[in-house]
Scaffold this motif. Structure first.
Motif, PDB file in Angstrom:
ATOM      1  N   SER A  31      85.750  63.284  -1.806  1.00  0.00           N
ATOM      2  CA  SER A  31      84.894  64.448  -1.940  1.00  0.00           C
ATOM      3  C   SER A  31      83.713  64.292  -0.997  1.00  0.00           C
ATOM      4  O   SER A  31      83.815  63.649   0.034  1.00  0.00           O
ATOM      5  N   ARG A  57      78.302  60.264  -0.678  1.00  0.00           N
ATOM      6  CA  ARG A  57      77.586  59.897  -1.890  1.00  0.00           C
ATOM      7  C   ARG A  57      76.183  60.476  -1.937  1.00  0.00           C
ATOM      8  O   ARG A  57      75.680  60.841  -2.990  1.00  0.00           O
ATOM      9  N   ALA A  97      76.096  63.702  -3.688  1.00  0.00           N
ATOM     10  CA  ALA A  97      76.901  63.751  -4.902  1.00  0.00           C
ATOM     11  C   ALA A  97      76.136  64.198  -6.141  1.00  0.00           C
ATOM     12  O   ALA A  97      76.740  64.526  -7.141  1.00  0.00           O
ATOM     13  N   ASP A 143      80.942  57.523  -4.125  1.00  0.00           N
ATOM     14  CA  ASP A 143      80.200  57.857  -5.343  1.00  0.00           C
ATOM     15  C   ASP A 143      80.817  57.096  -6.514  1.00  0.00           C
ATOM     16  O   ASP A 143      82.040  57.054  -6.672  1.00  0.00           O
ATOM     17  N   SER A 183      81.491  60.944 -11.247  1.00  0.00           N
ATOM     18  CA  SER A 183      81.677  60.622  -9.837  1.00  0.00           C
ATOM     19  C   SER A 183      82.526  61.680  -9.146  1.00  0.00           C
ATOM     20  O   SER A 183      83.557  62.110  -9.678  1.00  0.00           O
ATOM     21  N   ARG A 184      82.119  62.073  -7.959  1.00  0.00           N
ATOM     22  CA  ARG A 184      82.757  63.196  -7.277  1.00  0.00           C
ATOM     23  C   ARG A 184      84.210  62.930  -6.911  1.00  0.00           C
ATOM     24  O   ARG A 184      85.003  63.855  -6.767  1.00  0.00           O
ATOM     25  N   ASN A 185      84.581  61.665  -6.706  1.00  0.00           N
ATOM     26  CA  ASN A 185      85.953  61.328  -6.322  1.00  0.00           C
ATOM     27  C   ASN A 185      86.838  60.989  -7.512  1.00  0.00           C
ATOM     28  O   ASN A 185      87.991  60.589  -7.337  1.00  0.00           O
ATOM     29  N   GLN A 222      84.222  69.304 -12.119  1.00  0.00           N
ATOM     30  CA  GLN A 222      84.266  68.232 -11.117  1.00  0.00           C
ATOM     31  C   GLN A 222      85.665  68.086 -10.527  1.00  0.00           C
ATOM     32  O   GLN A 222      85.833  67.926  -9.305  1.00  0.00           O
ATOM     33  N   LYS A 273      86.398  70.981  -8.122  1.00  0.00           N
ATOM     34  CA  LYS A 273      85.713  70.802  -6.844  1.00  0.00           C
ATOM     35  C   LYS A 273      86.447  69.796  -5.971  1.00  0.00           C
ATOM     36  O   LYS A 273      86.588  69.989  -4.757  1.00  0.00           O
ATOM     37  N   LEU A 274      86.928  68.729  -6.592  1.00  0.00           N
ATOM     38  CA  LEU A 274      87.678  67.711  -5.846  1.00  0.00           C
ATOM     39  C   LEU A 274      88.964  68.302  -5.282  1.00  0.00           C
ATOM     40  O   LEU A 274      89.325  68.048  -4.117  1.00  0.00           O
TER      41      LEU A 274
END
Length: 391
Positions: A34, A37, A40, A147, A328-330, A358, A361-362
Protein backbone atom coordinates in the motif's frame (compact mmCIF):
# COMPACT_ATOMS: atom_id res chain seq x y z
CA UNK A 1 22.76 -26.28 -41.61
CA UNK A 2 24.77 -24.11 -39.27
CA UNK A 3 22.13 -21.42 -39.47
CA UNK A 4 19.39 -23.86 -38.47
CA UNK A 5 21.49 -25.15 -35.57
CA UNK A 6 22.08 -21.58 -34.40
CA UNK A 7 18.39 -20.72 -34.57
CA UNK A 8 17.50 -23.90 -32.70
CA UNK A 9 20.08 -23.20 -29.98
CA UNK A 10 18.85 -19.61 -29.65
CA UNK A 11 15.26 -20.81 -29.37
CA UNK A 12 16.23 -23.28 -26.62
CA UNK A 13 18.03 -20.53 -24.69
CA UNK A 14 15.01 -18.24 -25.04
CA UNK A 15 12.64 -20.95 -23.79
CA UNK A 16 14.96 -21.67 -20.84
CA UNK A 17 15.16 -17.97 -19.99
CA UNK A 18 11.37 -17.64 -20.13
CA UNK A 19 11.02 -20.74 -17.95
CA UNK A 20 13.42 -19.36 -15.33
CA UNK A 21 11.65 -15.98 -15.40
CA UNK A 22 8.26 -17.66 -14.97
CA UNK A 23 9.57 -19.76 -12.07
CA UNK A 24 11.08 -16.72 -10.34
CA UNK A 25 7.86 -14.75 -10.84
CA UNK A 26 5.88 -17.52 -9.15
CA UNK A 27 8.41 -18.33 -6.42
CA UNK A 28 9.15 -14.69 -5.57
CA UNK A 29 5.84 -12.96 -6.29
CA UNK A 30 5.47 -9.22 -5.96
CA UNK A 31 4.23 -8.45 -2.44
CA UNK A 32 0.94 -6.70 -1.82
CA UNK A 33 1.87 -3.15 -0.92
CA UNK A 34 0.00 0.00 0.00
CA UNK A 35 1.17 3.56 0.59
CA UNK A 36 4.61 4.33 2.05
CA UNK A 37 4.73 4.21 5.83
CA UNK A 38 5.02 7.97 6.25
CA UNK A 39 1.58 8.29 4.63
CA UNK A 40 0.02 5.46 6.58
CA UNK A 41 -1.62 7.45 9.37
CA UNK A 42 -4.37 8.93 7.25
CA UNK A 43 -7.82 9.70 8.53
CA UNK A 44 -9.98 6.63 9.26
CA UNK A 45 -13.33 6.28 7.54
CA UNK A 46 -16.09 8.33 9.09
CA UNK A 47 -18.80 6.45 10.88
CA UNK A 48 -22.22 6.36 9.22
CA UNK A 49 -24.81 8.81 10.54
CA UNK A 50 -26.41 7.87 13.88
CA UNK A 51 -29.68 5.95 13.52
CA UNK A 52 -31.95 8.38 15.33
CA UNK A 53 -32.60 12.02 16.26
CA UNK A 54 -30.59 13.38 19.13
CA UNK A 55 -27.85 10.78 18.72
CA UNK A 56 -24.36 12.11 18.03
CA UNK A 57 -21.46 10.18 16.55
CA UNK A 58 -17.99 10.93 17.88
CA UNK A 59 -16.29 8.07 16.07
CA UNK A 60 -14.62 10.03 13.33
CA UNK A 61 -11.32 9.08 14.96
CA UNK A 62 -9.67 5.77 15.75
CA UNK A 63 -11.61 4.07 18.60
CA UNK A 64 -10.11 4.14 22.08
CA UNK A 65 -7.90 1.25 23.27
CA UNK A 66 -9.62 -1.83 24.65
CA UNK A 67 -6.65 -2.84 26.84
CA UNK A 68 -4.30 -0.83 29.03
CA UNK A 69 -1.23 -3.08 28.86
CA UNK A 70 -0.51 -5.85 26.37
CA UNK A 71 2.11 -8.58 26.84
CA UNK A 72 3.04 -10.74 23.84
CA UNK A 73 4.86 -13.96 24.67
CA UNK A 74 6.22 -15.53 21.49
CA UNK A 75 7.58 -19.03 22.04
CA UNK A 76 9.68 -19.94 19.02
CA UNK A 77 8.63 -23.19 17.27
CA UNK A 78 5.58 -23.69 19.52
CA UNK A 79 3.38 -26.28 17.80
CA UNK A 80 -0.36 -26.31 18.41
CA UNK A 81 -0.26 -29.80 19.94
CA UNK A 82 2.28 -28.61 22.52
CA UNK A 83 -0.55 -26.56 24.05
CA UNK A 84 -3.78 -28.27 22.98
CA UNK A 85 -2.50 -31.85 22.93
CA UNK A 86 -1.31 -34.32 25.53
CA UNK A 87 1.97 -32.47 26.11
CA UNK A 88 0.04 -29.35 27.04
CA UNK A 89 -2.09 -31.17 29.60
CA UNK A 90 0.95 -32.82 31.12
CA UNK A 91 3.53 -30.04 31.08
CA UNK A 92 1.49 -26.81 30.88
CA UNK A 93 -1.21 -27.27 33.57
CA UNK A 94 -1.76 -23.57 34.27
CA UNK A 95 -2.12 -22.66 30.61
CA UNK A 96 -4.42 -25.64 30.07
CA UNK A 97 -6.62 -24.53 32.97
CA UNK A 98 -6.85 -20.99 31.58
CA UNK A 99 -7.68 -22.33 28.11
CA UNK A 100 -10.35 -24.73 29.35
CA UNK A 101 -11.92 -22.82 32.25
CA UNK A 102 -10.45 -19.31 32.32
CA UNK A 103 -11.16 -16.00 30.66
CA UNK A 104 -9.49 -16.69 27.34
CA UNK A 105 -9.97 -17.35 23.65
CA UNK A 106 -7.94 -20.04 21.94
CA UNK A 107 -7.16 -20.39 18.25
CA UNK A 108 -4.88 -22.30 15.93
CA UNK A 109 -3.00 -19.82 13.76
CA UNK A 110 -2.18 -21.02 10.27
CA UNK A 111 1.26 -19.92 9.11
CA UNK A 112 2.20 -19.46 5.47
CA UNK A 113 5.59 -20.74 4.27
CA UNK A 114 8.43 -19.96 4.58
CA UNK A 115 8.21 -20.99 8.23
CA UNK A 116 11.35 -19.24 9.45
CA UNK A 117 11.53 -16.57 12.12
CA UNK A 118 12.10 -13.26 10.37
CA UNK A 119 9.28 -13.57 7.79
CA UNK A 120 6.95 -14.75 10.53
CA UNK A 121 7.71 -11.73 12.72
CA UNK A 122 6.94 -9.57 9.70
CA UNK A 123 3.62 -11.38 9.22
CA UNK A 124 2.70 -10.99 12.89
CA UNK A 125 3.45 -7.27 13.01
CA UNK A 126 2.41 -6.12 9.50
CA UNK A 127 -0.41 -8.55 8.75
CA UNK A 128 1.12 -9.15 5.31
CA UNK A 129 2.43 -12.39 3.80
CA UNK A 130 6.23 -12.25 3.27
CA UNK A 131 7.74 -14.11 0.32
CA UNK A 132 10.46 -16.71 0.01
CA UNK A 133 12.97 -13.97 -0.75
CA UNK A 134 12.90 -13.20 2.99
CA UNK A 135 14.59 -16.54 3.68
CA UNK A 136 17.75 -15.13 2.10
CA UNK A 137 17.90 -12.20 4.55
CA UNK A 138 16.64 -14.17 7.56
CA UNK A 139 20.05 -14.17 9.26
CA UNK A 140 20.84 -10.52 8.51
CA UNK A 141 17.49 -8.78 8.81
CA UNK A 142 17.35 -5.17 7.59
CA UNK A 143 15.11 -2.62 9.27
CA UNK A 144 11.44 -3.12 8.42
CA UNK A 145 10.17 -0.09 6.48
CA UNK A 146 6.63 -1.31 5.81
CA UNK A 147 3.79 0.01 7.92
CA UNK A 148 3.58 -2.20 11.02
CA UNK A 149 2.09 -2.46 14.49
CA UNK A 150 5.34 -1.56 16.29
CA UNK A 151 5.77 1.64 14.28
CA UNK A 152 2.12 2.59 14.76
CA UNK A 153 2.43 2.01 18.51
CA UNK A 154 5.61 4.08 18.80
CA UNK A 155 4.10 6.89 16.70
CA UNK A 156 1.05 6.90 19.01
CA UNK A 157 3.32 7.36 22.03
CA UNK A 158 3.14 3.76 23.30
CA UNK A 159 6.15 2.69 25.34
CA UNK A 160 7.44 -0.66 24.08
CA UNK A 161 9.87 -2.98 25.85
CA UNK A 162 11.40 -6.04 24.21
CA UNK A 163 13.47 -8.99 25.44
CA UNK A 164 14.47 -11.99 23.33
CA UNK A 165 15.52 -12.88 19.78
CA UNK A 166 17.58 -9.99 18.43
CA UNK A 167 15.85 -10.26 15.05
CA UNK A 168 13.27 -7.86 16.51
CA UNK A 169 15.98 -5.33 17.35
CA UNK A 170 17.23 -5.45 13.76
CA UNK A 171 13.74 -5.16 12.27
CA UNK A 172 12.63 -2.37 14.61
CA UNK A 173 15.69 -0.26 15.52
CA UNK A 174 15.04 2.69 17.84
CA UNK A 175 11.45 1.55 18.44
CA UNK A 176 11.93 0.14 21.95
CA UNK A 177 12.40 2.23 25.07
CA UNK A 178 14.28 -0.74 26.51
CA UNK A 179 15.50 -4.00 24.99
CA UNK A 180 17.86 -6.92 25.46
CA UNK A 181 18.47 -9.09 22.40
CA UNK A 182 19.58 -12.72 22.47
CA UNK A 183 21.23 -14.51 19.56
CA UNK A 184 19.76 -17.58 17.90
CA UNK A 185 23.05 -18.90 16.51
CA UNK A 186 23.95 -21.15 19.45
CA UNK A 187 21.33 -23.86 18.94
CA UNK A 188 22.93 -26.07 21.58
CA UNK A 189 21.96 -23.48 24.21
CA UNK A 190 18.60 -24.55 25.67
CA UNK A 191 18.77 -22.68 28.96
CA UNK A 192 20.72 -19.43 29.05
CA UNK A 193 19.05 -18.07 25.92
CA UNK A 194 15.72 -18.11 27.79
CA UNK A 195 17.12 -17.16 31.19
CA UNK A 196 18.41 -13.94 29.61
CA UNK A 197 14.79 -13.06 28.85
CA UNK A 198 13.20 -14.23 32.10
CA UNK A 199 15.73 -12.41 34.31
CA UNK A 200 14.06 -9.12 33.41
CA UNK A 201 10.51 -10.21 34.28
CA UNK A 202 10.35 -9.60 38.03
CA UNK A 203 11.61 -6.05 37.60
CA UNK A 204 9.62 -5.03 34.53
CA UNK A 205 6.30 -6.45 35.76
CA UNK A 206 6.49 -4.18 38.81
CA UNK A 207 6.95 -1.09 36.67
CA UNK A 208 4.25 1.12 35.16
CA UNK A 209 6.38 2.84 32.50
CA UNK A 210 5.41 0.61 29.56
CA UNK A 211 2.36 -0.16 27.45
CA UNK A 212 3.52 -3.08 25.31
CA UNK A 213 5.90 -5.82 26.45
CA UNK A 214 7.20 -8.38 23.92
CA UNK A 215 9.09 -11.53 24.94
CA UNK A 216 10.56 -13.93 22.38
CA UNK A 217 11.82 -17.26 23.79
CA UNK A 218 14.17 -19.37 21.66
CA UNK A 219 14.90 -22.41 23.86
CA UNK A 220 12.13 -24.67 22.51
CA UNK A 221 13.24 -24.02 18.93
CA UNK A 222 16.81 -24.96 19.82
CA UNK A 223 15.66 -28.19 21.44
CA UNK A 224 13.68 -29.05 18.31
CA UNK A 225 16.66 -28.47 16.03
CA UNK A 226 18.99 -30.65 18.09
CA UNK A 227 16.77 -33.43 19.47
CA UNK A 228 13.34 -33.16 17.79
CA UNK A 229 9.76 -32.58 19.03
CA UNK A 230 9.56 -35.89 20.91
CA UNK A 231 12.70 -35.26 22.95
CA UNK A 232 12.50 -35.66 26.74
CA UNK A 233 13.81 -32.08 26.91
CA UNK A 234 10.59 -30.67 25.42
CA UNK A 235 8.50 -31.38 28.53
CA UNK A 236 10.66 -29.45 31.02
CA UNK A 237 10.91 -26.53 28.59
CA UNK A 238 7.11 -26.40 28.22
CA UNK A 239 6.79 -26.49 32.03
CA UNK A 240 9.25 -23.59 32.25
CA UNK A 241 7.15 -21.61 29.74
CA UNK A 242 3.98 -22.46 31.68
CA UNK A 243 5.45 -21.04 34.90
CA UNK A 244 6.45 -17.87 33.06
CA UNK A 245 2.94 -17.44 31.64
CA UNK A 246 1.50 -17.98 35.11
CA UNK A 247 3.75 -15.29 36.59
CA UNK A 248 2.84 -12.79 33.87
CA UNK A 249 -0.89 -13.53 34.03
CA UNK A 250 -1.09 -13.19 37.82
CA UNK A 251 0.90 -9.96 37.69
CA UNK A 252 -1.37 -8.45 35.02
CA UNK A 253 -4.48 -9.39 37.01
CA UNK A 254 -3.09 -7.84 40.20
CA UNK A 255 -2.41 -4.51 38.48
CA UNK A 256 -5.70 -4.12 36.64
CA UNK A 257 -7.79 -1.00 37.08
CA UNK A 258 -11.52 -0.61 36.75
CA UNK A 259 -11.21 1.39 33.54
CA UNK A 260 -9.26 -0.90 31.22
CA UNK A 261 -8.20 -4.56 31.52
CA UNK A 262 -4.85 -5.98 30.44
CA UNK A 263 -4.19 -8.56 27.73
CA UNK A 264 -1.77 -11.48 27.50
CA UNK A 265 -1.14 -12.93 24.03
CA UNK A 266 0.63 -16.28 23.66
CA UNK A 267 1.74 -17.40 20.21
CA UNK A 268 4.44 -19.09 18.15
CA UNK A 269 6.14 -17.76 15.08
CA UNK A 270 6.04 -21.22 13.46
CA UNK A 271 5.93 -24.84 14.54
CA UNK A 272 8.36 -27.67 13.86
CA UNK A 273 8.32 -30.80 11.75
CA UNK A 274 8.58 -34.34 13.07
CA UNK A 275 12.36 -34.04 12.74
CA UNK A 276 12.47 -30.74 14.64
CA UNK A 277 13.23 -28.53 11.65
CA UNK A 278 11.12 -25.80 10.10
CA UNK A 279 10.94 -23.77 6.91
CA UNK A 280 8.51 -25.97 4.99
CA UNK A 281 4.75 -26.50 4.98
CA UNK A 282 4.10 -29.68 6.96
CA UNK A 283 1.20 -29.57 9.43
CA UNK A 284 3.51 -29.37 12.42
CA UNK A 285 5.30 -26.38 10.92
CA UNK A 286 2.27 -24.30 9.88
CA UNK A 287 -0.03 -24.70 12.90
CA UNK A 288 0.75 -22.74 16.05
CA UNK A 289 -1.40 -21.86 19.08
CA UNK A 290 -2.75 -18.34 19.49
CA UNK A 291 -4.15 -17.47 22.93
CA UNK A 292 -5.79 -14.25 24.10
CA UNK A 293 -6.06 -14.10 27.90
CA UNK A 294 -7.81 -11.21 29.66
CA UNK A 295 -10.33 -10.52 32.41
CA UNK A 296 -12.32 -8.67 29.73
CA UNK A 297 -13.49 -12.02 28.36
CA UNK A 298 -16.24 -14.18 29.76
CA UNK A 299 -15.19 -17.17 31.81
CA UNK A 300 -15.41 -20.42 29.91
CA UNK A 301 -17.96 -23.04 30.85
CA UNK A 302 -18.85 -26.41 29.42
CA UNK A 303 -16.70 -28.72 27.30
CA UNK A 304 -13.84 -27.18 25.34
CA UNK A 305 -14.43 -27.15 21.60
CA UNK A 306 -11.73 -27.62 18.99
CA UNK A 307 -9.91 -24.28 18.62
CA UNK A 308 -10.98 -22.31 15.57
CA UNK A 309 -8.49 -21.93 12.72
CA UNK A 310 -7.41 -18.34 11.98
CA UNK A 311 -4.61 -16.84 9.93
CA UNK A 312 -1.42 -15.69 11.60
CA UNK A 313 -1.81 -12.37 9.77
CA UNK A 314 -5.07 -11.76 11.70
CA UNK A 315 -3.09 -10.89 14.84
CA UNK A 316 -1.88 -7.52 13.51
CA UNK A 317 -5.41 -6.24 12.83
CA UNK A 318 -6.74 -7.57 16.12
CA UNK A 319 -3.96 -6.05 18.24
CA UNK A 320 -4.26 -2.73 16.39
CA UNK A 321 -7.91 -2.52 17.41
CA UNK A 322 -7.07 -3.66 20.95
CA UNK A 323 -4.42 -0.95 21.34
CA UNK A 324 -6.46 1.77 19.66
CA UNK A 325 -4.13 2.03 16.65
CA UNK A 326 -4.67 2.23 12.89
CA UNK A 327 -4.54 -1.13 11.15
CA UNK A 328 -1.34 -1.51 9.13
CA UNK A 329 -1.94 -0.48 5.53
CA UNK A 330 -0.43 -3.66 4.06
CA UNK A 331 -2.33 -6.02 6.33
CA UNK A 332 -4.44 -8.74 4.71
CA UNK A 333 -5.64 -9.99 8.09
CA UNK A 334 -9.16 -10.05 9.48
CA UNK A 335 -10.24 -8.89 12.91
CA UNK A 336 -10.66 -11.88 15.24
CA UNK A 337 -14.19 -11.09 16.38
CA UNK A 338 -14.37 -13.02 19.69
CA UNK A 339 -11.66 -10.75 21.09
CA UNK A 340 -14.01 -7.74 20.75
CA UNK A 341 -17.18 -9.75 21.43
CA UNK A 342 -17.70 -8.13 24.83
CA UNK A 343 -18.27 -4.73 23.28
CA UNK A 344 -21.61 -3.39 22.10
CA UNK A 345 -22.83 -4.37 18.65
CA UNK A 346 -22.34 -0.79 17.48
CA UNK A 347 -18.69 -0.83 18.60
CA UNK A 348 -18.09 -4.22 16.98
CA UNK A 349 -19.55 -2.95 13.70
CA UNK A 350 -17.23 0.05 13.90
CA UNK A 351 -14.21 -2.25 14.30
CA UNK A 352 -15.30 -4.37 11.33
CA UNK A 353 -15.91 -1.18 9.36
CA UNK A 354 -12.32 -0.05 9.98
CA UNK A 355 -10.96 -3.45 8.98
CA UNK A 356 -13.09 -3.59 5.84
CA UNK A 357 -12.14 -0.04 4.83
CA UNK A 358 -8.44 -0.83 5.20
CA UNK A 359 -8.74 -4.03 3.15
CA UNK A 360 -10.72 -2.28 0.41
CA UNK A 361 -8.05 0.45 0.19
CA UNK A 362 -5.36 -2.21 -0.12
CA UNK A 363 -7.32 -3.95 -2.87
CA UNK A 364 -7.92 -0.66 -4.65
CA UNK A 365 -4.22 0.24 -4.63
CA UNK A 366 -3.14 -3.19 -5.92
CA UNK A 367 -5.88 -3.94 -8.45
CA UNK A 368 -6.04 -1.57 -11.46
CA UNK A 369 -9.51 -2.82 -12.42
CA UNK A 370 -10.93 -2.25 -8.92
CA UNK A 371 -12.24 1.28 -9.52
CA UNK A 372 -13.41 0.47 -13.05
CA UNK A 373 -15.35 -2.54 -11.82
CA UNK A 374 -16.89 -0.58 -8.96
CA UNK A 375 -17.87 2.28 -11.28
CA UNK A 376 -19.42 -0.10 -13.81
CA UNK A 377 -21.41 -1.89 -11.12
CA UNK A 378 -22.65 1.43 -9.75
CA UNK A 379 -23.64 2.66 -13.21
CA UNK A 380 -25.50 -0.56 -13.93
CA UNK A 381 -27.30 -0.34 -10.59
CA UNK A 382 -28.23 3.30 -11.25
CA UNK A 383 -29.75 2.50 -14.66
CA UNK A 384 -31.82 -0.43 -13.44
CA UNK A 385 -35.45 0.46 -12.62
CA UNK A 386 -36.40 0.50 -8.97
CA UNK A 387 -38.46 -2.40 -7.73
CA UNK A 388 -40.88 -2.13 -4.85
CA UNK A 389 -39.61 -3.64 -1.61
CA UNK A 390 -35.93 -3.53 -2.59
CA UNK A 391 -33.35 -1.51 -0.72
Amino acid sequence: MRLRSGVFASSCLLVEALGVALFLRGFFPLPVRSLPRREARGDPPAEPAPPGPGMVSNWTEIPSPLFKKVVIVLIDALRDDFVFGSKGKQFMPYTTQVVEKGTSYSFIAEVKPPTVTMPRIKALMTGSVPGFIDVIVNLNSPALLDDNLIWQAKTAGKRIIFYGDDTWVKLFPKHFVEYDGTTSFFVSDFTEVDDNVTRHLDRVLKREDWDLLILHYLGLDHIGHVTGPNSPLVGPKLREMDNILKKIHISLLSKEEASLPNLLVVCGDHGMSETGSHGGSSEGEVHTPLLFISSAFEKRSGPLAQPELVQQTDLASTLAVGLGLPISRNSVGNLILPVVGGKTMREQLRFVHLNGFQLSKLLQENTPAYEKGSAAAFAQHSKSPEQPGRI
